[in-house]
Design a protein around this motif. Structure first.
Motif, mmCIF file in Angstrom:
data_model
loop_
_atom_site.group_PDB
_atom_site.id
_atom_site.type_symbol
_atom_site.label_atom_id
_atom_site.label_comp_id
_atom_site.label_asym_id
_atom_site.label_seq_id
_atom_site.Cartn_x
_atom_site.Cartn_y
_atom_site.Cartn_z
ATOM 1 N N HIS A 22 46.767 50.038 93.265
ATOM 2 C CA HIS A 22 46.130 49.338 94.382
ATOM 3 C C HIS A 22 44.801 49.963 94.793
ATOM 4 N N VAL A 23 44.612 51.248 94.542
ATOM 5 C CA VAL A 23 43.449 51.993 95.029
ATOM 6 C C VAL A 23 42.388 52.044 93.933
ATOM 7 N N ARG A 24 41.742 50.932 93.728
ATOM 8 C CA ARG A 24 40.764 50.836 92.646
ATOM 9 C C ARG A 24 39.717 49.800 92.990
ATOM 10 N N GLU A 25 38.686 49.763 92.191
ATOM 11 C CA GLU A 25 37.614 48.801 92.393
ATOM 12 C C GLU A 25 38.146 47.391 92.163
ATOM 13 N N SER A 26 37.391 46.417 92.568
ATOM 14 C CA SER A 26 37.874 45.041 92.474
ATOM 15 C C SER A 26 36.946 44.164 91.656
ATOM 16 N N GLY A 27 37.391 42.952 91.482
ATOM 17 C CA GLY A 27 36.571 41.934 90.850
ATOM 18 C C GLY A 27 35.769 41.153 91.863
ATOM 19 N N LYS A 28 35.692 41.666 93.084
ATOM 20 C CA LYS A 28 35.022 40.940 94.161
ATOM 21 C C LYS A 28 33.583 40.579 93.812
ATOM 22 N N TYR A 29 32.872 41.481 93.192
ATOM 23 C CA TYR A 29 31.461 41.234 92.904
ATOM 24 C C TYR A 29 31.216 40.951 91.436
ATOM 25 N N GLY A 30 32.174 40.396 90.772
ATOM 26 C CA GLY A 30 31.987 40.033 89.377
ATOM 27 C C GLY A 30 33.011 40.675 88.481
ATOM 28 N N HIS A 31 32.871 40.371 87.244
ATOM 29 C CA HIS A 31 33.829 40.781 86.228
ATOM 30 C C HIS A 31 33.208 41.915 85.412
ATOM 31 N N HIS A 32 33.160 43.110 85.991
ATOM 32 C CA HIS A 32 32.483 44.233 85.356
ATOM 33 C C HIS A 32 33.472 45.035 84.500
ATOM 34 N N VAL A 62 45.410 43.880 86.909
ATOM 35 C CA VAL A 62 44.681 43.622 88.162
ATOM 36 C C VAL A 62 43.274 43.127 87.859
ATOM 37 N N TRP A 63 42.601 43.761 86.936
ATOM 38 C CA TRP A 63 41.237 43.366 86.573
ATOM 39 C C TRP A 63 41.228 41.933 86.063
ATOM 40 N N ALA A 64 42.182 41.608 85.204
ATOM 41 C CA ALA A 64 42.256 40.256 84.659
ATOM 42 C C ALA A 64 42.581 39.237 85.748
ATOM 43 N N LEU A 65 43.429 39.601 86.702
ATOM 44 C CA LEU A 65 43.821 38.700 87.774
ATOM 45 C C LEU A 65 42.653 38.416 88.728
ATOM 46 N N GLU A 66 41.940 39.454 89.144
ATOM 47 C CA GLU A 66 40.864 39.283 90.128
ATOM 48 C C GLU A 66 39.602 38.710 89.493
ATOM 49 N N LYS A 67 39.224 39.177 88.359
ATOM 50 C CA LYS A 67 38.161 38.645 87.486
ATOM 51 C C LYS A 67 37.106 37.778 88.175
ATOM 52 N N GLY A 68 36.466 38.313 89.200
ATOM 53 C CA GLY A 68 35.397 37.588 89.889
ATOM 54 C C GLY A 68 35.890 36.512 90.838
ATOM 55 N N LYS A 69 37.194 36.445 91.097
ATOM 56 C CA LYS A 69 37.768 35.386 91.928
ATOM 57 C C LYS A 69 37.948 35.802 93.382
ATOM 58 N N GLY A 71 35.985 36.464 96.095
ATOM 59 C CA GLY A 71 34.742 36.431 96.848
ATOM 60 C C GLY A 71 34.870 36.825 98.302
ATOM 61 N N ASP A 72 36.002 36.534 98.930
ATOM 62 C CA ASP A 72 36.170 36.874 100.338
ATOM 63 C C ASP A 72 36.902 38.200 100.542
ATOM 64 N N GLY A 73 37.287 38.859 99.444
ATOM 65 C CA GLY A 73 37.934 40.166 99.543
ATOM 66 C C GLY A 73 39.423 40.117 99.838
ATOM 67 N N ALA A 74 40.035 38.933 99.890
ATOM 68 C CA ALA A 74 41.453 38.812 100.257
ATOM 69 C C ALA A 74 42.368 39.554 99.284
ATOM 70 N N MET A 75 42.040 39.538 98.004
ATOM 71 C CA MET A 75 42.879 40.236 97.018
ATOM 72 C C MET A 75 42.815 41.744 97.228
ATOM 73 N N VAL A 76 41.624 42.255 97.488
ATOM 74 C CA VAL A 76 41.474 43.688 97.747
ATOM 75 C C VAL A 76 42.171 44.056 99.051
ATOM 76 N N GLN A 77 42.026 43.227 100.063
ATOM 77 C CA GLN A 77 42.682 43.496 101.346
ATOM 78 C C GLN A 77 44.199 43.537 101.196
ATOM 79 N N ALA A 78 44.757 42.670 100.351
ATOM 80 C CA ALA A 78 46.203 42.695 100.090
ATOM 81 C C ALA A 78 46.586 44.003 99.406
#
Length: 146
Positions: A22-32, A62-69, A71-78
């Motif tokens: 859970h404690v990792r970067e997200s796909g919030k700002y793209g699929h890096h 997690v990376w595959a699931l979030e994959k730039g999707k 945008g509002d940070g809800a996945m990271v907040q969860a």
């Protein structure tokens, strides 16, 4: 995550070093690709002093699931909320959390609503319209009480 029963013991032989998905970067700002972890089996061999028991076997889901999707940070907040729940269940009373700016920003600014801490952070208008942002390698101390 490094867990110890006192600050003096942090990094000593009694310290647990736990890797938390859970404690990792997200796909919030793209699929890096740099935010994608390798398979658990590969990284656990490279870092034998770390406990990978909280990580699912195999490749990064997690990376595959979030994959730039996210945008509002809800996945990271969860994920932040799951992390706090996990943290509350641990026997230690002192923790060092090592993570990335998106996770930390969402945890502190949104989930914990710690906006007063923003005077210590660098505003970045290109992210979230100017909310607080960590500098590179910045260390922040916080006390959370349940």
């Amino acid at each position: 995550i490094a867990c110890a029963n006192d600050v003096e013991g942090m990094g000593g032989p009694l310290t647990r070093r736990v890797v938390i998905e859970h404690v990792r970067e997200s796909g919030k700002y793209g699929h890096h690709p740099c935010n994608r972890r390798r398979a658990k089996e590969a990284i656990s061999l490279q870092f034998p002093d770390f406990d990978f028991g909280e990580i699912a076997p195999g490749d990064d889901t997690v990376w595959a699931l979030e994959k730039g999707k996210d945008g509002d940070g809800a996945m990271v907040q969860a994920r932040c909320q799951h992390f706090l729940e996990w943290l509350a269940e641990q026997p230690e009373d002192t923790f060092a959390v090592f993570s990335h700016c998106v996770f930390l920003q969402q945890l502190l600014d949104v989930v914990l609503d710690m906006q007063p801490c923003t005077e210590n952070w660098q505003p970045r208008p290109e992210y979230d319209g100017g909310t607080s942002w960590f500098n590179k390698g910045q260390v922040q101390g916080f006390v959370l009480v349940w």
